[in-house]
Write a protein that holds these residues in place. Sequence first.
Motif, mmCIF file in Angstrom:
data_model
loop_
_atom_site.group_PDB
_atom_site.id
_atom_site.type_symbol
_atom_site.label_atom_id
_atom_site.label_comp_id
_atom_site.label_asym_id
_atom_site.label_seq_id
_atom_site.Cartn_x
_atom_site.Cartn_y
_atom_site.Cartn_z
ATOM 1 N N HIS A 52 0.799 -1.211 0.000
ATOM 2 C CA HIS A 52 0.000 0.000 0.000
ATOM 3 C C HIS A 52 0.841 1.275 0.000
ATOM 4 C CE1 HIS A 52 -2.725 -3.055 1.534
ATOM 5 N NE2 HIS A 52 -1.843 -3.255 2.486
ATOM 6 N N SER A 54 -0.584 5.087 1.133
ATOM 7 C CA SER A 54 -1.744 5.900 1.520
ATOM 8 C C SER A 54 -1.311 7.356 1.616
ATOM 9 C CB SER A 54 -2.347 5.429 2.847
ATOM 10 O OG SER A 54 -1.400 5.481 3.898
ATOM 11 N N PHE A 63 -8.177 9.897 3.404
ATOM 12 C CA PHE A 63 -6.951 9.365 2.834
ATOM 13 C C PHE A 63 -7.259 8.550 1.586
ATOM 14 C CE2 PHE A 63 -6.749 9.956 7.326
ATOM 15 C CZ PHE A 63 -5.587 10.679 7.494
ATOM 16 N N ILE A 65 -6.084 5.396 -0.960
ATOM 17 C CA ILE A 65 -5.348 4.140 -0.926
ATOM 18 C C ILE A 65 -5.755 3.316 -2.138
ATOM 19 C CG2 ILE A 65 -7.022 2.811 0.466
ATOM 20 C CD1 ILE A 65 -4.517 1.765 2.065
ATOM 21 N N PHE A 102 -4.835 -0.788 6.073
ATOM 22 C CA PHE A 102 -5.012 0.451 6.825
ATOM 23 C C PHE A 102 -4.872 0.252 8.322
ATOM 24 C CE2 PHE A 102 -6.899 4.727 7.409
ATOM 25 C CZ PHE A 102 -6.216 5.373 6.401
ATOM 26 N N HIS A 105 -1.553 2.049 8.903
ATOM 27 C CA HIS A 105 -1.555 3.319 8.173
ATOM 28 C C HIS A 105 -2.439 4.331 8.899
ATOM 29 C CE1 HIS A 105 0.173 2.206 4.057
ATOM 30 N NE2 HIS A 105 0.246 1.100 4.772
ATOM 31 N N CYS A 117 1.888 10.723 4.351
ATOM 32 C CA CYS A 117 2.028 9.635 3.377
ATOM 33 C C CYS A 117 2.714 8.452 4.055
ATOM 34 C CB CYS A 117 2.841 10.083 2.167
ATOM 35 S SG CYS A 117 3.011 8.792 0.905
#
Length: 263
Positions: A52, A54, A63, A65, A102, A105, A117
């Motif tokens: 990923h 993000s 956000f 993704i 996530f 993240h 980021c």
Amino acid sequence: MASFDNNPLARSQQNFNKPARFSEEEWQARIKLAGTYRVFAYLGWDESIYNHISLRVPGTNHFLINPFGLHYSEVTASNLVKVDIDGNIIGESDWPINPAGFTFHGEIHAKVADGHCVMHVHTTPTLAVCCLEEGISYSNFYSAQLYGKVAWHDFEGITLRSDEGARILASAGDKPVLMLKNHGPVVIGATLAQAFSLMWLVNRACEVQLASMSMGKVIRIPEPILQGCVADSLNFDPRYGAGEDALAAMIRVVERQDPSFKY
């Protein structure tokens, strides 16, 4: 699921005008992030449909993704998925997100002031170094620029459990690079370009480390020299864009091959 046309020529002929549902700021962020996904594919940093990048939508707590199920070469500005801090999809999306994508993240985005980021990869050299007891060897040009910038987190399995996010954040501390042991690196950037520059350093450092250590004992770099390398590195200096020029150059490379990421 919506069908996806994989014909680069057909896609490149489509209209790249901004859809009305996106602000100009969000649309530009989407184009840049989609271009970066294509750069990752070009560099071989992709991992099938996994891993990923993000990125915060400017001025919001939302956000962007990657859509779960698409290869990085299929990511476009319009099919990136917008989520809130808990990973809930905002607006409409033909694609879900990977729940593991996530878990940490979101925790980083929520708690790190400049954590706009977050990138995570499983490239062979970076994952291999994450499996070494010694970890990163500060014995080459690239790793020297990461001295004092790297933290480590013990392996807990696939990152599906939300409570691990807090532990990952605690392990990272104030470091922009977190090596997940037995798993792979995570980089945290104030901008997309800065995160890209950090990931470039990590990947090249690990590539060179594996190559040099396969031939024998490496030459250690004295600590004062390492500290000087970090101070002199353009990757951390906003006067030089902190990686903006490098990322822009790489996006131009993939745009010449297939500009459809801008759709």
